[in-house]
Design a protein around this motif. Structure first.
Motif, PDB file in Angstrom:
ATOM      1  N   CYS A 156       0.838  -1.204   0.000  1.00 29.69           N
ATOM      2  CA  CYS A 156       0.000   0.000   0.000  1.00 29.69           C
ATOM      3  C   CYS A 156       0.869   1.249   0.000  1.00 29.69           C
ATOM      4  N   ASP A 157       0.455   2.240  -0.748  1.00 31.88           N
ATOM      5  CA  ASP A 157       1.176   3.507  -0.833  1.00 31.88           C
ATOM      6  C   ASP A 157       0.524   4.510   0.126  1.00 31.88           C
ATOM      7  N   ASP A 193      -1.836   6.903  -1.510  1.00 28.98           N
ATOM      8  CA  ASP A 193      -3.094   6.272  -1.896  1.00 28.98           C
ATOM      9  C   ASP A 193      -4.024   6.110  -0.688  1.00 28.98           C
ATOM     10  N   ASP A 203      -5.522   9.395  -0.041  1.00 29.75           N
ATOM     11  CA  ASP A 203      -6.520   9.726  -1.065  1.00 29.75           C
ATOM     12  C   ASP A 203      -7.814   8.938  -0.874  1.00 29.75           C
ATOM     13  N   LYS A 204      -7.687   7.709  -0.379  1.00 36.68           N
ATOM     14  CA  LYS A 204      -8.871   6.871  -0.172  1.00 36.68           C
ATOM     15  C   LYS A 204      -9.587   7.203   1.132  1.00 36.68           C
TER      16      LYS A 204
END
Length: 286
Positions: free
Chosen positions: A208-209, A212, A215-216
């Protein structure tokens, strides 16, 4: 300034010997005492109380330092600590630094039982698993404090919280937030999950970044970050305990981030996400 007790001339004084041996972990554990070196650490210790008891037990200071830091000497006395004026060589003998700053305090252990941390309902926790460098441990503790974390947990595989280098690297943050020590990593994760805390393992090879995840909008809830060893990161069995293994993105050409820097990025990312989800004003607003 008149001394509170007779000036300690010889490094062979029993009081000095008792303080000097706290540089070794086994004596710290036996006495449940540790050294705080320098005016900032001593000032923090003098103002700290745990369970109704003052943390600072004893203070050694050169005559020059006692004059320069007269306010700290006064705070130490007000806290009930025994104050000794000492020759320069005495301070040098007790201190673990190359250039002592003239004041060294002897303090009571102040770690918090892990169960108390869980009972308080923490929203942001740093878990140090397999962190062996005391400077890194102290710096991560400082980062956690700055990010507004509710607690820090050092597993049984990590460095001693009261190592003099760790205490110095925390720059006083050791006194600001609850810290649990000697907790097996499996117990730490299980307990935090039971308290409703999401577990994120920080690892450069994580699937997982961090960008990201932000952003999620998945990071606004209670979160514990697990940080691993400086050289080899987190073992597979520890990563498997986490809800997600997250990497800090490298947008430039740097090979990687060191432990303390990565911890600061992760903790601040969670802190910002939690502020946003809680309806707090932006950290950029006045």
């Amino acid at each position: 300034m008149p001394p509170a007790t007779p000036e300690l001339i010889s490094p062979r004084s029993p009081r000095v010997s008792a303080a000097r041996r706290l540089a070794k972990r086994n004596f710290r554990g036996k006495d449940r005492l540790f050294l705080a070196e320098g005016p900032q650490a001593v000032r923090e210790a003098a103002g700290h109380r745990s369970g109704g008891t003052g943390t600072l037990v004893e203070l050694f200071a050169t005559v020059e330092a006692a004059e320069r830091y007269a306010d700290i000497i006064g705070e130490a006395r007000d806290a009930g600590a025994r104050v000794h004026l000492a020759a320069d060589e005495v301070i040098a003998d007790i201190s673990t630094t190359v250039t002592p700053q003239g004041v060294v305090g002897v303090c009571r252990f102040l770690d918090t039982p892990f169960e108390e941390i869980l009972a308080a309902g923490p929203r942001l926790v740093a878990v140090l698993a397999h962190v062996r460098d005391p400077g890194n441990a102290g710096t991560v503790l400082r980062c956690a404090d700055a990010a507004g974390a509710d607690a820090v947990v050092l597993t049984d595989a990590s460095v001693d919280l009261y190592n003099p280098k760790a205490v110095r690297a925390s720059v006083g943050s050791l006194y600001h937030l609850p810290v649990a020590v000697g907790v097996p990593v499996e117990r730490a994760v299980e307990g935090l999950k039971g308290a409703g805390v999401r577990i994120l393992a920080a690892d450069g090879a994580g699937e997982c970044d961090l960008d990201d995840e932000l952003d999620k909008d998945t990071m606004g809830g209670p979160t514990a970050w697990v940080f691993g060893n400086e050289a080899w990161g987190l073992p597979e069995q520890t990563r498997a305990l986490a809800d997600a293994v997250v990497r800090v993105p490298i947008h430039g050409k740097a090979e990687s981030l060191n432990l303390a820097t990565a911890a600061a990025v992760c903790l601040y990312a969670s802190a910002r996400a939690q502020r946003a989800s809680g309806g707090c004003r932006s950290v950029t607003e006045s």
